[in-house]
Scaffold this active site. Structure first.
Site, short mmCIF file in Angstrom:
data_model
loop_
_atom_site.label_atom_id
_atom_site.label_comp_id
_atom_site.label_asym_id
_atom_site.label_seq_id
_atom_site.Cartn_x
_atom_site.Cartn_y
_atom_site.Cartn_z
N VAL A 296 25.03 80.30 -18.32
CA VAL A 296 24.55 81.11 -17.20
C VAL A 296 25.09 82.56 -16.73
O VAL A 296 24.62 83.06 -15.97
CB VAL A 296 24.80 80.13 -15.73
CG1 VAL A 296 23.95 79.14 -15.83
CG2 VAL A 296 26.33 79.90 -15.68
N ASN B 122 23.59 75.04 -9.96
CA ASN B 122 24.72 73.83 -10.06
C ASN B 122 25.81 74.31 -11.19
O ASN B 122 27.11 73.84 -10.87
CB ASN B 122 24.11 72.81 -10.55
CG ASN B 122 25.21 71.48 -10.74
OD1 ASN B 122 25.90 70.94 -9.64
ND2 ASN B 122 25.29 71.19 -11.88
N TYR C 173 39.07 79.21 -8.60
CA TYR C 173 37.89 78.40 -8.37
C TYR C 173 37.80 78.56 -6.62
O TYR C 173 36.40 78.70 -6.35
CB TYR C 173 38.36 76.89 -8.55
CG TYR C 173 37.35 75.70 -8.31
CD1 TYR C 173 36.26 75.70 -9.14
CD2 TYR C 173 37.43 74.99 -6.91
CE1 TYR C 173 35.19 74.77 -8.80
CE2 TYR C 173 36.30 73.93 -6.96
CZ TYR C 173 35.19 73.90 -7.87
OH TYR C 173 34.30 73.00 -7.35
N LYS D 280 34.05 80.18 -5.44
CA LYS D 280 33.13 78.99 -4.45
C LYS D 280 32.78 79.56 -3.05
O LYS D 280 31.98 79.31 -2.46
CB LYS D 280 33.80 77.49 -4.50
CG LYS D 280 33.52 76.79 -5.81
CD LYS D 280 32.37 76.63 -6.33
CE LYS D 280 31.96 75.79 -7.61
NZ LYS D 280 30.48 75.69 -7.87
N THR E 119 32.53 62.40 -11.37
CA THR E 119 31.82 63.37 -12.24
C THR E 119 32.85 63.39 -13.38
O THR E 119 34.10 63.05 -13.04
CB THR E 119 31.40 64.62 -11.88
OG1 THR E 119 32.62 65.41 -11.50
CG2 THR E 119 30.80 64.60 -10.65
#
Length: 239
Positions: A55, A81, A146, A150, A181
């Site tokens: 991506v 995602n 992170y 986000k 996950t």
């Protein structure tokens, strides 16, 4: 189940976890789905078209969206995602690690929206869902890059919502809490405990919980919903 028959969707990071569940749910609702990832996606089945995709690669975005345009003439749904985590504190965070995380989590979202908007603006319709995180809204120790990436996803989503609303395009963000996950299961028990102990429901969620939220946001039932940050977090952000 929301009826998405005839809709054309693109989902990134679909090899596992949330992305896998989202791609599967959209296809089950009738959408024509292209799922992308740098990992193998063969278990998604023949009813979902899969493509290898970094991506952060602008040229690859152009190729994939051009293929969707050639085959379908439109793009109705984009779900950004694809994402990675990182666990370094600010004082230990290297520029290399910062660029890796921001490149995937933030720049990847930018590129996805830019290329999707080319088609959506031409057709004067579309729905974008960007997967952020509860860490985009509040902080825990560490995970500095992170958190930054986000949080940026939230503001980018709101910018898209207000910029393109008059063109029939909606943009919303989903903020998953602790979801079962491969990414979360690979974290330390201590870090997972921080999140689960602070979750009012006392348990984690499943990828399908996030997929259900995405299906709602891209459906006609959410036609008057844009610029929303939707937590799917067992009450974490309500504390």
């Amino acid at each position: 189940m929301d009826n998405l028959t005839g809709r054309v969707a693109l989902v990134t990071g679909a090899a596992q976890g949330i992305g896998h569940a989202v791609a599967t749910a959209l296809a089950a609702a009738g959408a024509e789905v292209t799922a992308t990832d740098i990992r193998d996606q063969s278990d998604l089945g023949d009813h979902i078209r899969t493509r290898s995709h970094d991506v952060t690669d602008d040229r690859r975005w152009r190729e994939i969206v051009a293929e969707i345009e050639a085959d379908h003439g439109r793009l109705d749904i984009l779900v950004n995602n694809a994402g990675v985590s990182g666990y370094d504190d600010l004082h230990d965070l290297s520029l290399t690690e910062w660029n890796r995380i921001v490149g995937i989590n933030q720049t990847g979202v930018l590129l996805g929206m830019q290329h999707a908007l080319r088609l959506m603006r031409a057709q004067q319709s579309g729905s974008i869902v960007n997967i952020s995180s509860i860490c985009g809204a509040v902080s825990v120790p560490g995970v500095a890059a992170y958190h930054a990436s986000k949080h940026a996803v939230l503001t980018m989503t709101k910018n898209a919502a207000v910029s393109y609303a008059r063109e029939g395009i909606r943009a919303n963000a989903v903020l998953p809490g602790w979801i079962r996950t491969p990414l979360t299961l690979g974290q330390t028990g201590e870090l997972n405990g921080v999140f689960l102990d602070a979750t009012p429901m006392g348990v984690g969620g499943e990828p399908s919980d996030v997929a259900d939220a995405v299906c709602f946001l891209v459906s006609d039932r959410a036609r008057f919903v844009t610029g929303v940050d939707l937590p799917v977090d067992g009450g974490y952000l309500a504390r």
